[in-house]
Enzyme design. Structure first.
Site, PDB file in Angstrom:
ATOM      1  N   TYR A   1      -3.321   3.477  -0.187  1.00  0.00           N
ATOM      2  CA  TYR A   1      -4.339   2.904   0.938  1.00  0.00           C
ATOM      3  C   TYR A   1      -4.615   4.106   1.856  1.00  0.00           C
ATOM      4  CZ  TYR A   1      -5.381   0.516   5.542  1.00  0.00           C
ATOM      5  OH  TYR A   1      -5.738  -0.254   6.504  1.00  0.00           O
TER       6      TYR A   1
ATOM      7  N   LYS B   1       0.345   8.354  12.327  1.00  0.00           N
ATOM      8  CA  LYS B   1       1.603   8.000  12.590  1.00  0.00           C
ATOM      9  C   LYS B   1       2.745   9.016  13.240  1.00  0.00           C
ATOM     10  CE  LYS B   1       0.826   4.246   9.268  1.00  0.00           C
ATOM     11  NZ  LYS B   1       0.008   4.359   8.070  1.00  0.00           N
TER      12      LYS B   1
ATOM     13  N   ASP C   1      -3.650  12.640   1.847  1.00  0.00           N
ATOM     14  CA  ASP C   1      -3.345  11.678   3.069  1.00  0.00           C
ATOM     15  C   ASP C   1      -2.036  11.582   3.123  1.00  0.00           C
ATOM     16  OD1 ASP C   1      -3.395   9.617   4.822  1.00  0.00           O
ATOM     17  OD2 ASP C   1      -4.563   8.024   3.706  1.00  0.00           O
TER      18      ASP C   1
HETATM   19  C1  LIG Z   1      -1.354   3.847   8.109  1.00  0.00           C
HETATM   20  C2  LIG Z   1      -2.080   4.554   6.920  1.00  0.00           C
HETATM   21  C3  LIG Z   1      -3.543   4.807   7.080  1.00  0.00           C
HETATM   22  C4  LIG Z   1      -4.248   4.283   8.268  1.00  0.00           C
HETATM   23  O1  LIG Z   1      -3.932   4.541   9.485  1.00  0.00           O
HETATM   24  P1  LIG Z   1      -4.179   3.803  10.635  1.00  0.00           P
HETATM   25  O2  LIG Z   1      -3.876   4.589  12.021  1.00  0.00           O
HETATM   26  O3  LIG Z   1      -3.799   2.310  10.434  1.00  0.00           O
HETATM   27  O4  LIG Z   1      -5.818   3.595  10.673  1.00  0.00           O
HETATM   28  C5  LIG Z   1      -4.205   5.855   6.288  1.00  0.00           C
HETATM   29  N1  LIG Z   1      -3.546   6.184   5.339  1.00  0.00           N
HETATM   30  C6  LIG Z   1      -2.284   6.030   4.992  1.00  0.00           C
HETATM   31  C7  LIG Z   1      -1.775   6.732   3.769  1.00  0.00           C
HETATM   32  C8  LIG Z   1      -1.552   5.279   5.991  1.00  0.00           C
HETATM   33  O5  LIG Z   1      -0.330   4.960   5.655  1.00  0.00           O
END
Ligand SMILES: *Cc1c(COP(=O)(O)O)cnc(C)c1O
Length: 437
Positions: A152, A273, A245
């Site tokens: 994701y 995060k 990512d």
């Molecule tokens: C949480 C997450 C996102 C998206 O971040 P948001 O702040 O929710 O938009 C993108 N990539 C990864 C791997 C994630 O865990």
């Protein structure tokens, strides 16, 4: 005996608040997984968090392994973060002008991830990955992006694309509203399938190969030893940019993130995060050369009214400040203790179960193993996960309400909390295995 927390159906405060919420928000929530569709039943409404615990609107306490889906690496409401945010707030909440805290946080990130010579702060991970797609396309002059099944990367159009089974497929949008023409530019293949990557990268000029270095959004799936080095080689040979990512893995799977853990340097990295310590912060970055394509030094436009917000920067700085190498190592040990304990419980009960962790990120499947791809993960026993999830919740342990989400650990979880969690989860797994609640 573990606590017995009733289901939130009927007249609980949580249920009352959720019935109001459902009139105002689709599904009663502002982000879909919170609605418990993956496990059924009624979500609890959170009112307070401190340390390893979160409390619901009915006064029940849970040992928390969701931790706001990853950001709270020091636990809920740590004093260092509260004080830093209060200090910043006394001087104003937003300026829309450069501030010193932005530079301090970028320095703190670069001290741990030296390949992030330059960054741009955003307010969400989605903005960071979306901007990376634009930047990678601009830098390479190519349009296609390769991602992996089960990874994701936020909800931007380019990444809401379903994977084909095992082979490269032209992307099909995962959501109505994503134009086919755009989805077609996103190719997918199975995580850990280096041969498929090689084939696609030689057939299609790729702007970027993008991955979660450890998949946390398809359950918890680790790369095979040759996968990430192989991606680096293929990217170099074919002129694609390699993108990590690390919105979830950053400052969790190793002190210096995936580059340190796998000894591979990406061209671009997305963070989020943990770097906001519970406030809305994300970032993308890489070498000075690549990042110089971003406006105003370069032509690739990207902006944000609240980007680099002083309260959010203060929370991120205090969080990274508290996450020393020693603290990281201690959280890693607690995570190992929990994962080992869970494996022991499952094996004693004869339940098919695998669990693993990297640093303070962990996960499990009700599955014989191994799980190397999202398709493997989907073979896990989701019904048993649901039963276990609810049995755990009733005993005061908060897990992510989906069989396909990673779990986390914080510095506030010590041996006492881990012992208590294992005691409760032992009862929960026994109950789930026996079909009791
Ligand atoms: C949480 C997450 C996102 C998206 O971040 P948001 O702040 O929710 O938009 C993108 N990539 C990864 C791997 C994630 O865990």
């Amino acid at each position: 005996m573990s606590p017995r927390i009733p289901a939130h159906n009927g007249t609980s405060r949580s249920a009352e608040i959720m019935s109001r919420a459902r009139l105002r928000f689709p599904g009663g929530v502002n982000s879909p997984v919170r609605a418990y569709r993956g496990v059924g039943g009624e979500p609890f409404v959170a009112v307070r968090g401190k340390g390893a615990s979160v409390w619901d609107a009915d006064g029940n306490e849970y040992l928390d392994y969701v931790l706001s889906w990853g950001p709270l690496v020091l636990g809920h409401a740590p004093d260092v973060v509260l004080h830093a945010v209060q200090d910043a707030m006394n001087d104003g909440t937003s300026f829309g002008m450069p501030t010193e805290r932005e530079v301090d946080l970028a320095d703190a990130i670069a001290a741990r991830m030296p390949h992030l010579e330059m960054v741009r702060f955003t307010s969400s991970g989605t903005e960071a990955t979306m901007s990376i797609a634009r930047l990678a396309r601009a830098v390479t002059g190519r349009e296609h992006i390769l991602k992996f099944e089960g990874c994701y990367h936020g909800h931007a159009d380019a990444f809401l694309v379903r994977a084909g089974s095992g082979v490269a497929t032209l992307g099909l949008p995962d959501s109505p509203g994503v134009p086919d023409a755009l989805a077609r530019l996103t190719l997918t293949c199975a995580f850990n399938d280096l041969e498929a990557v090689e084939r696609i990268a030689r057939e299609v000029p790729l702007a970027a190969i993008m991955l979660e270095p450890i998949v946390g959004n398809g359950g918890y799936i680790e790369p095979l030893p040759d996968f990430i080095p192989g991606l680096r080689r293929i990217a170099d040979e074919t002129g694609a940019l390699l993108v990590f990512d690390e919105v979830m893995t950053g400052f969790r799977i190793a002190f210096g993130g995936a580059a340190e853990r796998f000894n591979v340097t990406p061209d671009l990295t997305a963070l989020g995060k943990v770097i906001g310590g519970g406030l809305p912060v994300a970032a993308y970055g890489g070498s000075r050369e690549v990042m110089s394509h971003i406006a105003p030094t370069g032509p690739v436009y990207q902006a944000g009214t609240l980007s680099g917000n002083p309260l959010a920067m203060a929370a991120g700085l205090a969080t990274l400040g508290g996450l020393t190498r020693e603290v990281h190592d201690r959280i890693t040990e607690q995570t190992a203790a929990l994962v080992d304990g869970l494996r022991g419980i499952a094996s004693r009960l004869g339940v098919p179960f695998i669990a693993s962790h990297a640093g303070s990120m962990w996960g499990f499947f009700f599955h014989e193993g191994p799980v190397h791809t999202f398709a493997d993960a989907q073979q896990s026993d989701v019904a048993r996960f649901r039963a276990f999830f609810h049995a755990a919740r009733r005993r005061g342990v908060s897990l992510a309400p989906s069989a396909f989400e990673a779990a986390f650990m914080s510095a506030a979880h010590g041996p006492r909390e881990i012992g208590e969690t294992l005691h409760r989860l032992d009862e929960a797994m026994s109950a789930a295995a026996a079909g009791r609640d």
